[in-house]
Design an enzyme around this catalytic site. Sequence first.
Site, short mmCIF file in Angstrom:
data_model
loop_
_atom_site.label_atom_id
_atom_site.label_comp_id
_atom_site.label_asym_id
_atom_site.label_seq_id
_atom_site.Cartn_x
_atom_site.Cartn_y
_atom_site.Cartn_z
N ASN A 1 -26.36 27.92 11.27
CA ASN A 1 -26.99 29.18 10.85
C ASN A 1 -27.94 29.06 9.67
O ASN A 1 -28.75 29.96 9.47
CB ASN A 1 -25.93 30.25 10.62
CG ASN A 1 -24.97 29.90 9.52
OD1 ASN A 1 -24.75 28.73 9.23
ND2 ASN A 1 -24.38 30.90 8.91
N GLY B 1 -18.58 25.42 8.41
CA GLY B 1 -18.47 25.86 9.79
C GLY B 1 -17.30 26.81 9.91
O GLY B 1 -16.85 27.41 8.92
N SER B 2 -16.77 26.91 11.11
CA SER B 2 -15.71 27.89 11.35
C SER B 2 -14.40 27.45 10.72
O SER B 2 -14.14 26.25 10.54
CB SER B 2 -15.53 28.06 12.86
OG SER B 2 -15.19 26.82 13.43
N GLY C 1 -12.68 23.73 10.65
CA GLY C 1 -12.40 23.24 9.30
C GLY C 1 -10.94 22.87 9.12
O GLY C 1 -10.60 21.85 8.51
N GLU D 1 -16.40 24.86 3.65
CA GLU D 1 -16.85 26.25 3.49
C GLU D 1 -16.75 26.87 4.87
O GLU D 1 -17.44 26.43 5.80
CB GLU D 1 -18.28 26.31 2.95
CG GLU D 1 -18.39 25.91 1.49
CD GLU D 1 -17.52 26.75 0.56
OE1 GLU D 1 -17.16 27.89 0.92
OE2 GLU D 1 -17.16 26.25 -0.51
N CYS E 1 -22.62 33.45 7.11
CA CYS E 1 -21.20 33.43 6.77
C CYS E 1 -20.85 34.60 5.88
O CYS E 1 -19.73 35.07 5.88
CB CYS E 1 -20.84 32.12 6.09
SG CYS E 1 -21.92 31.75 4.70
#
Length: 482
Positions: A152, A227-228, A232, A249, A283
């Site tokens: 993103n 990422g998600s 993670g 993150e 995010c």
Amino acid sequence: MTTTALRHLIDGSWIEGTGDRMVDVNPSRPDDIVAEGAGASAADVDRAYRAARAALDGWRRTPARGRAAVLLRAADVITTHRDEWGRELAREEGKTLVEAIGEVGHAANILRFHAQEVERASGEVFESPTPGERILVIRRPVGVVGAITPFNFPISIPAWKLAPALVWGNTVVWKPATFVPVLAMRFAQALEEAGLPNGVLNLVNGTADVGEAIVAHPDVDAVTFTGSTKVGRIIASQLASRGIPFQGELGGKNASLVLEDADLDVAVEQIAVGAFRAAGQKCTATSRVVVQDAVADEFLRRLAERARGIVVGDAVDESVEMGPVVDAGARDRVTDAIGRAHGYALPVLAPEPYRSGLLADGYFVPPSVFELPADAPGELWTEELFGPVVGVRRASTPADAVSLVNDSEYGLSAAVFTTDLSQALIAMENVRVGVLHVNSASAGADLHVPFGGTRSSAFGPKEQGAAAKEFYTETATVYLKG
Ligand code: NAD
């Protein structure tokens, strides 16, 4: 439209991969192929690690100012190509041209910041109880860093990881998201053109299996990931069992809180910005809103009106305010969740999915707003959908509203809209997030201050600003006697 040949940078050479074929398409016009070629294989990842290990000693011994000079030159290269690469970013990822060009410029500024940051004081000196001794705390690079980045922010997130990693003397093996190899190649090209020595940064493009190979490699010293939360957590547990430091993150379900004394013009505009820019794929995007009863009807009316007016279309078209989501899977996931929401929530603004023309061919989702029931608010309240959808709940008092904001496993960002300083201070003390905005959108992060979440939104030290060095260096305490 040109199709870029997909390449990987290993030990200073741009090579073809030996993995599976990858096709990178424009989410606004999926028949437009942006890049194509073979992805990296586990063998390519292994070569990348060998190059990074071999380059480590020379790079960490290069004086900090020399390392910083490479970043400064790379920033100039990026600035020179800002508009061109911004257009490629909009075409490849789908955020609007203005946002995309802004992101490329931001990446250059991130490099410049870390190039300066490395020359600030970074150690400490203590007195010693032993005569003739001083105690020093010094910093050293952690070694070979594996970096895995999301789609993103295809150039600014890599910049905020790789700039501190490189300037503090580490070498890197980096896998960007599958959807954005071209911007990753551009970023690596800028560093290469700036004179980064061979092997210091190695770029391996590919799907999740390339990320798995980065994590599983025996020669990795630390892994940074954005990422998600799901991915993670998988990586964190694998690395924990091997004692390897991990920074993650992760996801968010960010809320905006509108109190009855808020300036509604500000609140509506900033919540629209937070929820619908980048098609809700930040995010820090606003996906939940809590609004106090007294202003709820008026707020919902105005938010629906604002969202209805958003011009959706091809991301590179300058008149467009919102582009597509990143791929067909994302479009279907968000569209299905909107469809299910009709079963349990009140549609405030919920247009039908696009059925014809460009918006049906591309991966577009119309902006949607639902009011959620208090007893069972459903997945629009709990799940990170990563699309232009907002779930709204009402609260009677400011205290109830803060409780609802905290009613989430995530803790990345939040926004509070109020004209009462006391309420802003109460929110500062009680809203459990890593980034809090008062009277501005939940989305957005400045590069010179720490960034990151709490609870399920993060793992390990914060990124950006001076905080970035905490992950990319390790300290040694030195007892120094003459
Ligand atoms: P994702 O988790 O699907 O993928 C992120 C990266 O991990 C990609 O490069 C992907 O190929 C790779 N990957 C996937 N599975 C892997 C595995 N098993 N092992 C190793 N690597 C693997 O995320 P995404 O869809 O690219 O990005 C969106 C997500 O990122 C959202 O959840 C969003 O909230 C989060 N995000 C967080 C921040 C933050 O700073 N907190 C910033 C941006 C995005």
